[in-house]
Write a protein that holds these residues in place. Structure first.
Motif, PDB file in Angstrom:
ATOM      1  N   LEU A 164       8.441  14.901  12.058  1.00 20.79           N
ATOM      2  CA  LEU A 164       7.933  13.558  12.337  1.00 20.79           C
ATOM      3  C   LEU A 164       9.081  12.625  12.700  1.00 20.79           C
ATOM      4  CD1 LEU A 164       5.400  13.000   9.390  1.00 20.79           C
ATOM      5  CD2 LEU A 164       4.810  13.308  11.807  1.00 20.79           C
ATOM      6  N   PRO A 165       8.845  11.659  13.580  1.00 19.87           N
ATOM      7  CA  PRO A 165       9.895  10.678  13.871  1.00 19.87           C
ATOM      8  C   PRO A 165      10.198   9.841  12.636  1.00 19.87           C
ATOM      9  CG  PRO A 165       7.796  10.025  14.871  1.00 19.87           C
ATOM     10  CD  PRO A 165       7.615  11.420  14.354  1.00 19.87           C
ATOM     11  N   LYS A 166      11.463   9.584  12.399  1.00 22.04           N
ATOM     12  CA  LYS A 166      11.892   8.803  11.237  1.00 22.04           C
ATOM     13  C   LYS A 166      12.022   7.336  11.642  1.00 22.04           C
ATOM     14  CE  LYS A 166      12.445  12.709   9.023  1.00 22.04           C
ATOM     15  NZ  LYS A 166      11.358  13.215   8.183  1.00 22.04           N
ATOM     16  N   THR A 167      11.141   6.503  11.140  1.00 24.92           N
ATOM     17  CA  THR A 167      11.183   5.081  11.461  1.00 24.92           C
ATOM     18  C   THR A 167      11.120   4.261  10.188  1.00 24.92           C
ATOM     19  OG1 THR A 167      10.021   3.259  12.581  1.00 24.92           O
ATOM     20  CG2 THR A 167       8.668   5.097  11.826  1.00 24.92           C
ATOM     21  N   THR A 168      11.800   3.140  10.200  1.00 22.13           N
ATOM     22  CA  THR A 168      11.741   2.223   9.062  1.00 22.13           C
ATOM     23  C   THR A 168      10.578   1.255   9.204  1.00 22.13           C
ATOM     24  OG1 THR A 168      13.269   0.734  10.209  1.00 22.13           O
ATOM     25  CG2 THR A 168      14.228   2.341   8.677  1.00 22.13           C
ATOM     26  N   GLY A 169       9.897   1.309  10.344  1.00 21.82           N
ATOM     27  CA  GLY A 169       8.765   0.413  10.577  1.00 21.82           C
ATOM     28  C   GLY A 169       7.443   1.090  10.279  1.00 21.82           C
ATOM     29  N   ARG A 170       6.369   0.452  10.743  1.00 22.41           N
ATOM     30  CA  ARG A 170       5.017   0.967  10.515  1.00 22.41           C
ATOM     31  C   ARG A 170       4.738   2.135  11.462  1.00 22.41           C
ATOM     32  NH1 ARG A 170       3.097  -1.290   5.734  1.00 22.41           N
ATOM     33  NH2 ARG A 170       3.481  -3.534   5.707  1.00 22.41           N
ATOM     34  N   LEU A 171       4.104   3.169  10.939  1.00 23.65           N
ATOM     35  CA  LEU A 171       3.803   4.369  11.723  1.00 23.65           C
ATOM     36  C   LEU A 171       2.301   4.628  11.719  1.00 23.65           C
ATOM     37  CD1 LEU A 171       4.864   6.837  13.316  1.00 23.65           C
ATOM     38  CD2 LEU A 171       5.059   8.043  11.117  1.00 23.65           C
ATOM     39  N   VAL A 172       1.740   4.784  12.901  1.00 22.46           N
ATOM     40  CA  VAL A 172       0.310   5.064  13.089  1.00 22.46           C
ATOM     41  C   VAL A 172       0.177   6.439  13.725  1.00 22.46           C
ATOM     42  CG1 VAL A 172      -1.693   4.436  14.502  1.00 22.46           C
ATOM     43  CG2 VAL A 172      -0.446   2.666  13.250  1.00 22.46           C
ATOM     44  N   ALA A 173      -0.783   7.231  13.248  1.00 20.83           N
ATOM     45  CA  ALA A 173      -0.946   8.584  13.772  1.00 20.83           C
ATOM     46  C   ALA A 173      -2.386   8.889  14.138  1.00 20.83           C
ATOM     47  CB  ALA A 173      -0.457   9.609  12.758  1.00 20.83           C
TER      48      ALA A 173
END
Length: 363
Positions: A164-173
């Motif tokens: 999965l992409p590593k983001t510090t923000g909000r993630l929608v799937a």
């Protein structure tokens, strides 16, 4: 009677036990006094079905209490609009990783709503045979959220939990085609949605899993009542007339998944099915499975002989052997074998036997 197998990408194969139970319960009887397709969505009988389905889904996916779970109409395509309306409310900006057709469609829908859409990376130039990577300089604070599709039904590439992409923000799937097929950590996401017609049941119901505190932050001025997740959460998926039959069938499918051992057991079986087919394709000199190995889907396996006209004829020939819906999506051609949770290993074996026969005759 010839044994038949359905490899359709959706609506996809349902467990035989669930089909049998639906058949037995479909007509009115002395207990229900009416068919499941006749009962009111306000009835106690249906309210119990909805509550049970939510509890089972929470159990299977380990969904915490701070996430709302709702069963909606409109398919994944409506979620392409509901998500931006509910969550792209501050910067009015959404970041996308374009890994296939449905990521692109979601971006187009958001743009139609007046949201700013940035495609951070795309694997379209290489026919979506690998996954786009999140740029190292990605600034999550500049966007309301990052949108990904975990499994690309058409092209066959997957963001598994370990990539999965590593983001510090909000993630929608968008998990429409591999929800319950492999484990994901729900708390890694702020919103998840999935159309029901792959691993959850028949077409007509869509699941949305929404982080409540994120929803509470939003200013929804100008958003119509039907498009507000909070209204559906508050009314326990009965804000308007629910897709009664589809939710009833989904509830039965969840029972079946639990009886099979849950998501971990489904994942183990799906790995075995997919690996058996990929192993054959990889050693074949006739067929090619083009998706990069680390990104290969467990649920939608795409392959080709390299001759799209020949692929069409072979897919048609497969029907005479009881193997249905093997043709790839019209936009890409080739073959696509959808191995959803309910697809038995026997289907994979029958497919490989057929493919070997064709290879021996035509290679």
């Amino acid at each position: 009677m010839m044994t038949t197998y359905n490899f359709s990408a959706g609506p996809g194969v349902l467990p035989e036990a669930v089909i049998t139970q639906i058949k037995q319960e479909f007509e009115k009887n002395e207990h229900t006094h009416m068919s499941i397709v006749e009962i009111s969505h306000r009835s106690q009988q249906f309210q119990t079905i909805v509550a049970n389905a939510e509890q089972k889904l929470r159990q299977l996916m380990q969904i915490p209490d701070n996430y709302g779970v709702v069963f909606l109409q409109g398919g994944g395509s409506t979620q392409f609009e509901m998500l931006p309306l509910n969550f792209a409310t501050k910067q009015q900006k959404i970041a996308f990783l374009d890994s296939g057709n449905f990521a692109a469609k979601a971006g187009e829908a958001a743009q139609q709503l007046g949201k700013s859409v940035t495609v951070l990376a795309s694997t379209k130039p290489t026919h979506y045979q690998s996954l786009p990577a999140l740029p190292q300089d990605f600034d999550a604070t500049a966007y309301d959220y990052l949108h990904i599709v975990t499994n690309n039904t058409i092209e066959g590439a997957t963001f598994h939990q370990n990539n999965l992409p590593k983001t510090t923000g909000r993630l929608v799937a968008d998990m429409s085609s591999n929800i319950l097929a492999e484990p994901y950590q729900v708390t890694d996401f702020d919103a998840i949605f999935a159309g029901g017609q792959k691993n959850l049941g028949p077409a007509g119901v869509t699941v949305a899993i929404i982080k409540k505190d994120w929803l509470a932050e939003q200013d929804l001025t100008g958003v119509g009542p039907m498009m507000r997740y909070q209204n559906h959460i508050d009314k326990q998926s009965m804000y308007n007339t629910s897709p009664v039959f589809a939710i009833y069938a989904l509830d039965l499918v969840l029972d079946w998944v639990i009886a099979q051992g849950g998501v971990a057991a489904m994942h183990e079986r799906n790995l075995a099915k997919a690996n058996r087919l990929y192993d054959y394709l990889d050693q074949s000199g006739f067929y090619t499975a083009p998706v990069e190995k680390s990104a290969r889907s467990l649920t939608n396996i795409v392959f080709t002989t390299g001759d799209l006209a020949r692929d069409k004829l072979i897919a048609k020939q497969a029907e005479t052997q009881g193997l249905f819906n093997l043709a790839g999506h019209r936009s890409v051609g080739g073959f696509r074998a959808s191995l959803y949770n309910a697809q038995p290993m026997a289907a994979v074996d029958a497919l490989i036997t057929f493919l070997k026969k064709v290879e021996a005759e035509q290679a």
